[in-house]
Enzyme design. Structure first.
Site, short mmCIF file in Angstrom:
data_model
loop_
_atom_site.label_atom_id
_atom_site.label_comp_id
_atom_site.label_asym_id
_atom_site.label_seq_id
_atom_site.Cartn_x
_atom_site.Cartn_y
_atom_site.Cartn_z
N ARG A 62 11.89 -46.05 -14.07
CA ARG A 62 11.91 -44.84 -13.25
C ARG A 62 11.26 -45.10 -11.89
O ARG A 62 11.77 -44.66 -10.85
CB ARG A 62 11.18 -43.72 -13.99
CG ARG A 62 11.28 -42.35 -13.32
CD ARG A 62 10.92 -41.25 -14.30
NE ARG A 62 11.03 -39.96 -13.67
CZ ARG A 62 10.01 -39.16 -13.39
NH1 ARG A 62 8.77 -39.54 -13.70
NH2 ARG A 62 10.18 -37.99 -12.82
N HIS A 66 13.21 -44.66 -8.37
CA HIS A 66 12.71 -43.70 -7.39
C HIS A 66 12.28 -44.39 -6.10
O HIS A 66 12.39 -43.80 -5.02
CB HIS A 66 11.52 -42.93 -7.98
CG HIS A 66 11.93 -41.86 -8.95
ND1 HIS A 66 11.26 -40.67 -9.08
CD2 HIS A 66 12.95 -41.81 -9.85
CE1 HIS A 66 11.86 -39.93 -10.01
NE2 HIS A 66 12.87 -40.61 -10.49
N GLY A 72 14.81 -47.42 0.59
CA GLY A 72 15.10 -48.74 0.04
C GLY A 72 13.98 -49.26 -0.84
O GLY A 72 12.94 -48.62 -1.01
N SER A 76 7.43 -48.21 -1.14
CA SER A 76 6.85 -47.05 -0.45
C SER A 76 6.36 -46.01 -1.44
O SER A 76 5.49 -45.19 -1.11
CB SER A 76 7.86 -46.44 0.52
OG SER A 76 9.10 -46.15 -0.12
N ASN A 91 8.25 -37.05 -8.16
CA ASN A 91 7.45 -38.25 -8.39
C ASN A 91 6.08 -37.98 -9.01
O ASN A 91 5.32 -38.92 -9.27
CB ASN A 91 7.26 -39.02 -7.07
CG ASN A 91 8.52 -39.69 -6.59
OD1 ASN A 91 9.40 -40.03 -7.39
ND2 ASN A 91 8.66 -39.86 -5.29
N HIS A 187 18.36 -44.59 -19.64
CA HIS A 187 17.78 -43.52 -20.46
C HIS A 187 17.83 -43.85 -21.94
O HIS A 187 17.42 -43.03 -22.77
CB HIS A 187 18.51 -42.20 -20.20
CG HIS A 187 18.14 -41.58 -18.88
ND1 HIS A 187 18.80 -40.49 -18.34
CD2 HIS A 187 17.17 -41.89 -17.97
CE1 HIS A 187 18.25 -40.15 -17.18
NE2 HIS A 187 17.27 -41.00 -16.93
N ASP A 241 16.99 -40.73 -25.87
CA ASP A 241 17.98 -41.39 -26.73
C ASP A 241 17.56 -41.15 -28.17
O ASP A 241 16.83 -41.95 -28.76
CB ASP A 241 18.03 -42.88 -26.41
CG ASP A 241 19.13 -43.62 -27.18
OD1 ASP A 241 19.86 -42.95 -27.94
OD2 ASP A 241 19.25 -44.84 -27.01
N SER A 244 16.60 -43.76 -31.07
CA SER A 244 16.45 -45.13 -30.58
C SER A 244 15.74 -45.15 -29.24
O SER A 244 16.12 -45.89 -28.34
CB SER A 244 17.83 -45.79 -30.45
OG SER A 244 17.72 -47.14 -30.03
#
Length: 325
Positions: A62, A66, A72, A76, A91, A187, A241, A244
């Site tokens: 994640r 993000h 890019g 950051s 965030n 995910h 999921d 799993s």
């Protein structure tokens, strides 16, 4: 279900070797002379944190996503401040910063001022996927760290975004529909807070007698309602999921087919004419050319990892990941 970690070594080696090339302005082996132990040090750090808490794997995935989708892949997202990316609502629940800081401290001791925080994120994310049972891939490096981080620039795909909206945000970054379906497959590990999907369970639609999202399997609605009661604790976490959540496999896609996609934006991938065939290809549906999730995920991660990278004299190599030099 077999995991990617159990696939023949020869197949993994083929994938790894085929990935060993220059990608954009990054390249494989960038630190071969300046910090040859970089991957060993990062992997060891990830292993230590993973052993204590396997959920650090989806956390890193994640974080990487993000970071790359805003300015890019320039780390950051790691910068502290009153109005940095960290402070943006999407965030606030991003975590794993301690692992990156730990790896950075060790690398600064071994190779001062050489390895960027952006490259640490990218390498660590790959290692965490492998530790979760996923297939390995070669990570091109050479990114430099950004010096700007603004909460106002955060515009990430959201949990209720239509497929059209998701595709727009991905294509704006040079990614394709296949990249979308592949990367969202991350995910397969991790959890989501009830507040981001409980709207699907209560008074969502008049089409069903239960009032739930009709794209959800009725028995799954019952399961989710037990986990996320109406007006309950929105911060409670549920596996993305089902069955799993700690293994990097294709069961996530099987759950979409069965109407058991937790996030609304995920389940939409099964009903959309553009994305459904791609989900089916990961599931090996007869009549369609199959796709290997492990192989394609590595390719898509390399592609995403080169969004807006800073190289050469751009940016800097931060001494501490949470602050510019």
């Amino acid at each position: 279900m077999p995991t990617f970690a159990s696939l023949p070594l020869l197949l993994c080696l083929t994938i790894c070797i085929s990935s060993a090339a220059v990608h954009g302005q990054t390249r494989v082996g960038f630190y071969a002379k300046t910090c040859p132990r970089v991957e060993t040090i990062v992997k060891s750090t990830v292993q230590t944190h993973f052993n204590s808490d396997p959920s650090v794997a989806p956390a890193l995935l994640r974080m990487h996503f993000h970071d790359c989708f805003v300015r890019g892949c320039d780390a950051s997202i790691l910068l502290d401040g009153s109005d940095t990316e960290k402070t943006s609502p999407p965030n606030l629940s991003v975590r794993g910063f301690e692992l990156i800081d730990d790896a950075k401290t060790k690398l600064e001791a071994a190779c001062p001022g050489v390895v960027s925080c952006a490259d640490i994120i990218t390498i660590a994310t790959r290692d965490s996927v492998v530790m979760s049972g996923g297939m390995s891939w070669v990570v091109p490096t050479g990114r430099r760290d950004g010096t700007v981080s603004a909460a106002s620039e955060v515009n990430l795909p959201g949990p209720t975004d239509s497929v059209e909206s998701q595709l727009k945000k991905f294509t704006d970054k040079g990614l394709t529909a296949q990249d979308l379906v592949t990367l969202v497959g991350g995910h397969t590990i991790g959890t989501a807070q009830c507040q981001f999907f409980s709207h699907r369970l209560y008074n969502f639609s008049t089409v069903t007698s239960t009032g739930a999202d009709p794209s959800l399997d009725p028995s799954f609605v019952t399961t989710l309602r037990a986990l996320c009661p109406q007006n309950g604790d929105g911060s409670k976490r549920v596996a993305l999921d089902t069955g799993s959540q700690n293994r990097f496999d294709t069961s996530y896609y099987a759950n979409l087919r069965s109407g058991k996609g937790v996030m609304e934006s995920d389940q939409m991938l099964w009903s959309d004419a553009t994305t459904k065939p791609l989900v089916q290809r990961f599931l090996g549906v007869r009549g369609l050319l199959g796709l290997s999730f492990g192989v394609e995920f590595g390719k898509a991660m390399v592609k995403m990892g080169n969004i807006g990278v800073k190289t050469g004299s751009q940016g800097e190599i931060r001494k501490v990941c949470s602050a510019i030099n």
